[in-house]
Scaffold this motif. Structure first.
Motif, PDB file in Angstrom:
ATOM      1  N   SER A  29      38.956  -9.784  57.727  1.00  0.00           N
ATOM      2  CA  SER A  29      39.101 -10.506  58.984  1.00  0.00           C
ATOM      3  C   SER A  29      39.185  -9.498  60.109  1.00  0.00           C
ATOM      4  O   SER A  29      39.517  -8.334  59.910  1.00  0.00           O
ATOM      5  N   GLU A  89      39.410 -19.526  60.669  1.00  0.00           N
ATOM      6  CA  GLU A  89      38.550 -18.351  60.800  1.00  0.00           C
ATOM      7  C   GLU A  89      37.092 -18.750  60.635  1.00  0.00           C
ATOM      8  O   GLU A  89      36.762 -19.642  59.842  1.00  0.00           O
ATOM      9  N   TRP A 139      33.043 -17.312  60.052  1.00  0.00           N
ATOM     10  CA  TRP A 139      32.233 -16.200  59.532  1.00  0.00           C
ATOM     11  C   TRP A 139      31.199 -15.818  60.586  1.00  0.00           C
ATOM     12  O   TRP A 139      30.310 -16.596  60.923  1.00  0.00           O
ATOM     13  N   TRP A 193      35.292 -12.274  59.116  1.00  0.00           N
ATOM     14  CA  TRP A 193      36.019 -13.498  59.409  1.00  0.00           C
ATOM     15  C   TRP A 193      36.747 -13.322  60.746  1.00  0.00           C
ATOM     16  O   TRP A 193      37.613 -12.461  60.881  1.00  0.00           O
TER      17      TRP A 193
END
Length: 300
Positions: A3, A191, A193, A198
């Motif tokens: 992330s 989150e 993509w 992420w």
């Protein structure tokens, strides 16, 4: 898969007024269509207390004098129809309640019915504003979108309660199946993509989060301005003393399930018109099954 900090990407933000999306940034709409997600502030605010309360209470047992927003675990798809009612799947932390618009009047409290209709109207306005920017002739909009902007469309209000005591993913990686999703969320955790990472999309005060589904991506993939349906997830919610459980809810704008009105999902090719791509009900079934199975993802 990693992330990235939320501060590293600035999601687009718009105000919806006079049937148009007015973005804060130049070329904001174009970027939002590529991102597949953006924030929208309604031109006129509407009450959200009923939806917030239902999301916090729908799974709790009803009690005397406190039943209008509770006790919905007993409402299942056996009585309401496929993909409706209460669901609890331990592959995810979420327990959920799905309800399509024909049942809103009989099951929802009055204040929630009003809010549901307002969220539906907002989703339709967003879709119309986006269609006006694309190179699809207006005469084709109703057929192309499976009558989703009319009464015959499939309009579902979905509530999510995240149970931190369950050691599982928050909500599995998936794409939404339909046209436009209008999401009410107050806590971080969602989150998206994007470019191999992420990216958090944390709530902004006074705004809904809007994203596009597979139907919109399929329809526009050959147009001058393709619209992205992007994979997203909710991360596992930690169990911390004194921390309230996460909740969210969303209005999903989908094609009609009546095959007399909607053959399925179409793609549009300039100079050629609409071409049938998939049976919508079968497509929806596949996306949902893959979203909620323990070892799959809800992508196509």
């Amino acid at each position: 898969m990693t992330s990235m900090p939320g501060s590293e990407y600035q999601w687009q933000r718009a105000v919806l007024s006079d049937h148009q999306l007015h973005f804060d940034q130049a070329h904001g709409l174009q970027q939002a269509l590529r991102d597949g997600f953006f924030f929208v502030q309604p031109g006129q605010a509407f009450a959200l207390e009923a939806g917030d309360r239902f999301a916090r209470e729908f799974y709790l047992p009803a009690s005397p004098g406190n039943s209008a927003y509770r006790g919905f675990c007993a409402n299942t798809e056996a009585e309401l129809g496929s993909h409706q009612g209460y669901f609890c799947r331990d592959a995810d932390q979420t327990e959920q309640f799905f309800l399509r618009s024909p049942h809103w009047h009989s099951l929802f409290p009055r204040a929630l019915r009003i809010q549901a209709q307002s969220m539906k109207a907002l989703a339709v306005e967003v879709l119309l504003a986006v269609l006006a920017y694309l190179d699809i002739p207006p005469a084709l909009w109703r057929k192309a979108t499976g009558h989703c902007m009319a009464r015959q469309g499939t309009h579902t209000l979905t509530f999510n309660h995240f149970r931190p005591q369950v050691n599982a993913r928050g909500l599995n990686i998936h794409k939404d199946s339909g046209w436009v999703t209008v999401l009410r969320s107050l806590e971080p955790g969602l989150e998206v993509w994007r470019n191999g990472l992420w990216c958090p999309i944390d709530p902004q005060p006074g705004c809904f989060i809007v994203n596009f589904g597979c139907a919109m991506e399929i329809l526009t993939r050959h147009t001058a301005t393709p619209v992205a349906a992007v994979a997203h997830r909710v991360v596992q919610q930690p169990r911390e003393p004194g921390r309230e459980d996460r909740f969210s809810y969303a209005l999903f704008l989908d094609s009609s399930l009546d095959k007399r009105l909607c053959e399925g999902l179409y793609t549009y090719r300039p100079q050629q018109g609409l071409a049938l791509e998939a049976d919508f009900e079968a497509f929806l079934q596949t996306i949902l099954e893959h979203t909620y199975e323990p070892h799959s993802v809800g992508l196509y």
